[in-house]
Each structure stands twice: as C-alpha cells, then as structure tokens.
Design a protein around this motif. Structure first.
Motif, PDB file in Angstrom:
ATOM      1  N   ASP A 137      53.255  29.710  53.180  1.00  0.00           N
ATOM      2  CA  ASP A 137      51.870  28.717  52.230  1.00  0.00           C
ATOM      3  C   ASP A 137      50.905  28.408  53.608  1.00  0.00           C
ATOM      4  O   ASP A 137      49.770  27.957  53.134  1.00  0.00           O
ATOM      5  N   ASP A 138      51.183  28.049  54.795  1.00  0.00           N
ATOM      6  CA  ASP A 138      49.879  27.497  55.355  1.00  0.00           C
ATOM      7  C   ASP A 138      49.151  28.726  55.764  1.00  0.00           C
ATOM      8  O   ASP A 138      47.494  27.950  55.134  1.00  0.00           O
ATOM      9  N   GLU A 139      49.313  30.334  55.523  1.00  0.00           N
ATOM     10  CA  GLU A 139      48.627  30.621  55.849  1.00  0.00           C
ATOM     11  C   GLU A 139      47.683  30.789  54.423  1.00  0.00           C
ATOM     12  O   GLU A 139      46.347  31.549  54.220  1.00  0.00           O
ATOM     13  N   THR A 140      47.988  30.093  53.166  1.00  0.00           N
ATOM     14  CA  THR A 140      47.272  30.897  51.833  1.00  0.00           C
ATOM     15  C   THR A 140      45.917  29.290  52.151  1.00  0.00           C
ATOM     16  O   THR A 140      44.741  29.375  51.046  1.00  0.00           O
ATOM     17  N   ILE A 141      46.647  28.271  51.529  1.00  0.00           N
ATOM     18  CA  ILE A 141      45.965  26.875  52.058  1.00  0.00           C
ATOM     19  C   ILE A 141      44.741  26.932  52.807  1.00  0.00           C
ATOM     20  O   ILE A 141      43.778  26.191  52.636  1.00  0.00           O
ATOM     21  N   ASN A 142      45.115  27.290  54.036  1.00  0.00           N
ATOM     22  CA  ASN A 142      43.925  27.223  55.245  1.00  0.00           C
ATOM     23  C   ASN A 142      43.001  28.363  55.029  1.00  0.00           C
ATOM     24  O   ASN A 142      41.906  28.185  55.568  1.00  0.00           O
ATOM     25  N   ASN A 143      43.790  29.313  54.540  1.00  0.00           N
ATOM     26  CA  ASN A 143      42.636  30.928  55.170  1.00  0.00           C
ATOM     27  C   ASN A 143      42.694  31.663  53.751  1.00  0.00           C
ATOM     28  O   ASN A 143      41.918  32.529  54.521  1.00  0.00           O
ATOM     29  N   GLY A 144      43.287  31.397  53.347  1.00  0.00           N
ATOM     30  CA  GLY A 144      43.625  32.347  51.935  1.00  0.00           C
ATOM     31  C   GLY A 144      42.025  33.001  51.497  1.00  0.00           C
ATOM     32  O   GLY A 144      42.215  34.525  51.543  1.00  0.00           O
ATOM     33  N   ALA A 145      40.857  32.434  50.950  1.00  0.00           N
ATOM     34  CA  ALA A 145      39.788  32.865  50.995  1.00  0.00           C
ATOM     35  C   ALA A 145      38.942  33.942  51.662  1.00  0.00           C
ATOM     36  O   ALA A 145      38.555  34.924  51.552  1.00  0.00           O
ATOM     37  N   THR A 146      39.413  33.480  52.987  1.00  0.00           N
ATOM     38  CA  THR A 146      38.714  34.350  54.647  1.00  0.00           C
ATOM     39  C   THR A 146      39.414  35.542  54.661  1.00  0.00           C
ATOM     40  O   THR A 146      38.666  36.278  55.126  1.00  0.00           O
ATOM     41  N   MET A 147      40.410  35.414  54.383  1.00  0.00           N
ATOM     42  CA  MET A 147      41.504  36.596  54.584  1.00  0.00           C
ATOM     43  C   MET A 147      41.379  38.135  53.890  1.00  0.00           C
ATOM     44  O   MET A 147      41.707  38.707  53.636  1.00  0.00           O
ATOM     45  N   ALA A 148      40.861  37.747  52.417  1.00  0.00           N
ATOM     46  CA  ALA A 148      40.456  38.077  51.169  1.00  0.00           C
ATOM     47  C   ALA A 148      39.290  38.573  52.088  1.00  0.00           C
ATOM     48  O   ALA A 148      39.128  39.747  50.966  1.00  0.00           O
ATOM     49  N   LYS A 149      38.641  38.088  52.378  1.00  0.00           N
ATOM     50  CA  LYS A 149      37.273  38.639  52.061  1.00  0.00           C
ATOM     51  C   LYS A 149      37.450  39.256  53.763  1.00  0.00           C
ATOM     52  O   LYS A 149      36.533  40.213  53.068  1.00  0.00           O
ATOM     53  N   PHE A 150      37.826  39.041  54.167  1.00  0.00           N
ATOM     54  CA  PHE A 150      38.190  39.941  55.896  1.00  0.00           C
ATOM     55  C   PHE A 150      38.058  41.810  55.178  1.00  0.00           C
ATOM     56  O   PHE A 150      37.865  42.624  55.628  1.00  0.00           O
ATOM     57  N   VAL A 151      39.544  41.436  53.999  1.00  0.00           N
ATOM     58  CA  VAL A 151      40.111  43.087  53.691  1.00  0.00           C
ATOM     59  C   VAL A 151      39.124  43.593  53.018  1.00  0.00           C
ATOM     60  O   VAL A 151      38.875  44.634  53.430  1.00  0.00           O
ATOM     61  N   ALA A 152      38.431  42.521  52.203  1.00  0.00           N
ATOM     62  CA  ALA A 152      37.089  42.790  51.642  1.00  0.00           C
ATOM     63  C   ALA A 152      36.245  43.571  52.376  1.00  0.00           C
ATOM     64  O   ALA A 152      35.173  45.084  52.132  1.00  0.00           O
ATOM     65  N   ASP A 153      36.103  43.287  53.295  1.00  0.00           N
ATOM     66  CA  ASP A 153      34.863  43.483  54.476  1.00  0.00           C
ATOM     67  C   ASP A 153      35.410  44.518  55.555  1.00  0.00           C
ATOM     68  O   ASP A 153      34.514  45.458  56.111  1.00  0.00           O
ATOM     69  N   GLY A 154      36.397  45.270  55.079  1.00  0.00           N
ATOM     70  CA  GLY A 154      37.206  45.889  56.046  1.00  0.00           C
ATOM     71  C   GLY A 154      37.692  46.115  57.040  1.00  0.00           C
ATOM     72  O   GLY A 154      37.799  46.764  58.343  1.00  0.00           O
ATOM     73  N   ILE A 155      37.844  44.302  56.947  1.00  0.00           N
ATOM     74  CA  ILE A 155      38.535  44.100  58.714  1.00  0.00           C
ATOM     75  C   ILE A 155      39.518  44.353  58.882  1.00  0.00           C
ATOM     76  O   ILE A 155      41.112  43.855  57.646  1.00  0.00           O
ATOM     77  N   GLY A 156      39.998  44.122  59.854  1.00  0.00           N
ATOM     78  CA  GLY A 156      42.231  44.229  60.341  1.00  0.00           C
ATOM     79  C   GLY A 156      42.298  42.752  59.899  1.00  0.00           C
ATOM     80  O   GLY A 156      41.615  41.886  60.697  1.00  0.00           O
ATOM     81  N   VAL A 157      43.096  42.535  58.810  1.00  0.00           N
ATOM     82  CA  VAL A 157      44.065  41.570  59.013  1.00  0.00           C
ATOM     83  C   VAL A 157      45.708  41.826  59.989  1.00  0.00           C
ATOM     84  O   VAL A 157      46.283  42.548  58.472  1.00  0.00           O
ATOM     85  N   THR A 158      45.826  40.898  60.526  1.00  0.00           N
ATOM     86  CA  THR A 158      47.846  40.476  60.634  1.00  0.00           C
ATOM     87  C   THR A 158      47.869  39.321  60.734  1.00  0.00           C
ATOM     88  O   THR A 158      47.103  38.311  61.026  1.00  0.00           O
ATOM     89  N   LEU A 159      49.680  38.954  60.189  1.00  0.00           N
ATOM     90  CA  LEU A 159      49.207  37.293  59.950  1.00  0.00           C
ATOM     91  C   LEU A 159      50.946  37.782  60.820  1.00  0.00           C
ATOM     92  O   LEU A 159      51.414  38.368  60.305  1.00  0.00           O
ATOM     93  N   VAL A 160      51.100  36.513  61.882  1.00  0.00           N
ATOM     94  CA  VAL A 160      52.513  35.788  61.869  1.00  0.00           C
ATOM     95  C   VAL A 160      52.678  34.978  62.221  1.00  0.00           C
ATOM     96  O   VAL A 160      52.141  33.663  62.008  1.00  0.00           O
ATOM     97  N   THR A 161      53.612  34.916  60.876  1.00  0.00           N
ATOM     98  CA  THR A 161      54.468  33.842  60.895  1.00  0.00           C
ATOM     99  C   THR A 161      55.910  33.354  61.457  1.00  0.00           C
ATOM    100  O   THR A 161      56.566  33.817  61.614  1.00  0.00           O
TER     101      THR A 161
END
Length: 297
Positions: free
Chosen positions: A19-43
């Motif tokens: 949940d930390d990832e979504t509160i802090n960076n959810g929009a950024t992560m979704a934008k990265f994905v839409a822009d074709g940027i690779g996203v790796t999340l480590v919890t």
C-alpha cells in the motif's frame, strides 16, 4: 528476467509495506507504464503488523491468526493490476523473508525476524541483485526518516541507498556493476498539504485531525521538493489501486475523503526530492522537474 526486448528506460521503487507504493507513487507508476517505461517494485515486508480496517477480516491480525501478511500479498497483486505493473517482488524472496516491524518502540521491533533488525548490508545484497538485473536509471524510495519515522520505512531507505552504492561498485559481488543515474526520495511540499488542510476546513471537515501542516512529520519545506510528476490522467488507476488495499485504506477514511471533497486531482500530482543526479528540463512554474528521466533519456 530483463531481456533485450525490455524498455530502454527503467524505474525501481523500494517500499516498506504493501500500500505504501500506491499512496506515494501510484500515479507516477501508472504514468511510467503508459509511457513505456519499465517499472519494478520491491516491497521489503508483507505488512504483517498492520491494523485491519475491515471488521470481517479482523481475525487476520497479528494478535489473532497472524495471517495478514499473506492477505496483503494478494492486495498488492491486485493493486499492481490496477496500475499495470507486472514486475513486483518481495525483498529476498524466495529464500529470505523479513517481517513487518510494527511501530517504533513496540514489541515487534524486538523480534529477530523483523526488517528493522536486519543487517543493512545483508538486506542490501538482495537488492543489489535486482538492481544489476533490472538496470534501472531511476530509483525512488523514502527519505532518511522514512517519511514519518516508521522503522521499516527508515530501514527501506537505508537498504535502498546502500544497495545503490554497492551495485555501482565493480569490486562488489560477481555480476557486472550498475550505477543508478538518478535517485529520488518521496516528498510532500508543505504548501500543498496546507492548501488541502485549509480546503477541508472550509467545508467543515479535517484531514487526520490536524490543524496545521507543521503537525505532519512527512511535510517537507517547499525548497527541498525538486520534482513534480503530473499524473492527473492516471488518478482513476491510482484510486482503484488504493481500493485494492481495503485492510489498510478505508473507503470512508481520510484518503478517500480528500478525493471526495477536493476532487481526485488531489492525488494526481506526486512530489520528489532529487538526491543523486542532476536536475534537467523540463521544469514546471515552480522550477521543479516534471520528468524523472530527464537527462538520462
């Protein structure tokens, strides 16, 4: 595993609990994905010590059946579907597993298996492997106080920063070194938070019961906030990801109250402090970077 067909630009995010990832960076992560940027999340933990906000799931709590961690794994997976992120991992998995440490000064802090008790270099060694595999140009994590002082957030900061250092050292380990070009810490500018508090007051409501931004430890002086990602086009995905964490984020709680009363755009802008690398254009009207990959594209 990363292959030659993977995106040229890659971001790594290191968080403490689901949940930390979504509160802090959810929009950024979704934008990265839409822009074709690779996203790796480590919890780093599974959030076993979290408070359970769903009455029907109260039995999952640490002091009852102690099954919250496995449930939050499912919540995290669902949230990542909402954001479009396919590469999400737990630190050390499958061989190592660190438990949620709970709040500072509580009994769980003393357990030998909690993340707070982990040796930083040992935990970092697992993250080094991921860094050298994924080869991210951008790393996002917490500041030195973990945003608000939670031990797992502080430890995630320490581990992420140490791993970035070790990954760049050609004399460490056997795999080829990788230096991350830009490192950002999550940030929330005081002016933005105070504006939200004032607007909530104006409609007869409040945010977390605070009167002033100075009551919130995670609020940063505006001068320390160097980047702002406009993810307003991805707020719907972020809110869906937040809703995927029901044991931790109440639909009638302060986060959704902000959205209901101030409009979803309150979650669309996500802020960062650049701590490694150079600021690069484009900048917004406040002089903040708007592209975290600027200068490495």
């Amino acid at each position: 595993m990363i292959t030659p067909t993977e995106p040229d630009l890659r971001a790594l995010l290191v968080h403490a609990h689901p949940d930390d990832e979504t509160i802090n960076n959810g929009a950024t992560m979704a934008k990265f994905v839409a822009d074709g940027i690779g996203v790796t999340l480590v919890t780093c933990t599974r959030g076993e010590e979290g408070e359970v906000l769903v009455p029907d799931l109260a039995h999952l709590a640490a002091l009852q059946n102690d099954e919250l961690g496995s449930h939050r794994e499912i919540e995290l997976a669902n949230a990542m579907v909402a954001l479009g992120v396919h590469d999400h991992r737990f630190l050390g998995a499958p061989d190592m597993k660190w438990r949620d440490s709970g709040m500072m000064g509580t009994d769980p802090n003393n357990r030998p298996d909690v993340f707070w008790q982990a040796e930083v270099d040992v935990a970092a060694s697992h993250l080094v492997k991921i860094i050298r595999e994924v080869k991210p140009q951008v790393l996002i994590t917490y500041d030195e106080i973990g945003g608000y002082g939670h031990p797992d957030h502080i430890q995630a900061h320490r581990v992420a920063m140490r791993a970035a250092e070790l990954a760049a050292d050609p004399h460490y380990g056997e795999s080829p070194a990788w230096e991350i070009s830009k490192i950002y810490w999550n940030a929330m500018p005081k002016s933005v938070i105070q504006e939200g508090i004032d607007k909530m007051k104006a409609i007869g409501s409040d945010f977390m019961g605070v009167e002033s931004v100075d009551d919130l430890p995670f609020a940063k002086d505006d001068s320390l906030v160097t980047a702002c990602v406009d993810g307003t086009a991805f707020v719907e995905a972020k809110m869906a990801a937040m809703a995927a964490h029901p044991t931790q984020i109440a639909l009638d709680g302060p986060f959704f109250a902000l959205s209901n009363n101030l409009g979803n755009q309150v979650w669309g802008f996500e802020y960062y402090s650049l701590v490694k690398g150079n600021k690069a254009a484009p900048f917004d009207s406040d002089g903040r970077e708007t592209d975290l990959f600027a200068g490495v594209r």
